[in-house]
Design an enzyme around this catalytic site. Sequence first.
Site, short mmCIF file in Angstrom:
data_model
loop_
_atom_site.label_atom_id
_atom_site.label_comp_id
_atom_site.label_asym_id
_atom_site.label_seq_id
_atom_site.Cartn_x
_atom_site.Cartn_y
_atom_site.Cartn_z
N ASP A 9 0.86 -1.18 0.00
CA ASP A 9 0.00 0.00 0.00
C ASP A 9 0.89 1.23 0.00
OD1 ASP A 9 -2.29 1.66 0.21
OD2 ASP A 9 -2.05 1.79 2.38
N CYS A 72 -4.52 -1.09 -1.83
CA CYS A 72 -4.61 0.34 -2.12
C CYS A 72 -5.63 0.50 -3.24
CB CYS A 72 -3.24 0.85 -2.58
SG CYS A 72 -3.22 2.54 -3.20
N THR A 74 -6.31 3.13 -5.07
CA THR A 74 -5.76 3.85 -6.22
C THR A 74 -4.89 2.95 -7.08
OG1 THR A 74 -5.83 5.93 -4.98
CG2 THR A 74 -4.41 5.85 -6.91
N CYS A 182 -10.71 4.16 0.44
CA CYS A 182 -9.26 4.19 0.61
C CYS A 182 -8.95 3.33 1.83
CB CYS A 182 -8.77 5.63 0.81
SG CYS A 182 -7.04 5.75 1.31
N THR A 183 -7.92 2.48 1.74
CA THR A 183 -7.64 1.56 2.85
C THR A 183 -7.11 2.27 4.09
OG1 THR A 183 -5.46 1.06 1.90
CG2 THR A 183 -7.27 -0.46 1.38
N HIS A 184 -6.70 3.53 3.96
CA HIS A 184 -6.34 4.31 5.15
C HIS A 184 -7.58 4.67 5.98
CE1 HIS A 184 -2.44 4.97 3.17
NE2 HIS A 184 -1.99 5.53 4.28
#
Length: 259
Positions: A9, A72, A74, A182-184
């Site tokens: 990521d 990720c 994106t 978004c994985t965040h």
Amino acid sequence: MQQPIGIFDSGVGGTSIWKEIQKLLPNENTIYLADSKNAPYGAKTKKEILELSVKNTELLLQENCKLIVVACNTATTNAIDYLRATYEVPFIGIEPAIKPAALKTKTKKVGILATKGTLSSSLFHSTSKIFAEGITVLEQEGTGLVELIEANKVNSKTTTELLKQYINPMLEQDIDCLVLGCTHYPYLIPALRGLLPQKVTIIDSGEAVAKQTNAILIKNQLLAKKRDNTKHIFLSNSNTEVLKSMVEGANVEVTYLNF
């Protein structure tokens, strides 16, 4: 098969995916690449995202990974087709959970908080077209959020104010589902719970990705045998302290690597 699962990521966010995979597949070894030096990917060009994704993939293949999770959104939307066409190992991608949100919404209005790189991708638009027919999808770029999470400022006043700025216009449009693209962003869920009405369901992709990883391992006869000595290696090309705080554990090793 005891080879590790590789995960990458643009920083620490994909650890939200790693936690779901580790929970579902406790016998698997993992190697995680946190490309924090280049975070966020969402603001980069498609060419830059592709080059970074190739670099990360080849690093994980050097570590003999049997499957790679592109943790990720994106990178998935901009690079996974190329990665699958170029390399022999299976790839698992991350897409915003538009389909479950479209099935769940009662107001027929769904919000999505994601990076520019995800929202502008052709894969995102084709997915939305297929699954969100008759649904209003309100898109919002989460500019600045990845940087705040990478700086360990999830609970800061700045983060809360930024979330209000992004969320309130969607609430005014009567959304009842918020997709985290978004994985965040799962690390923002506690803050979001304080800002969203109870009727709004937060949806992310973590559990679905873990289930898909399990299914692909079974299909390709790659599942690890039962074992007691699993190892999880985390490699970061930036400050490792935030990463360490997110993945603490007896069988976890966090190391700086200049990649």
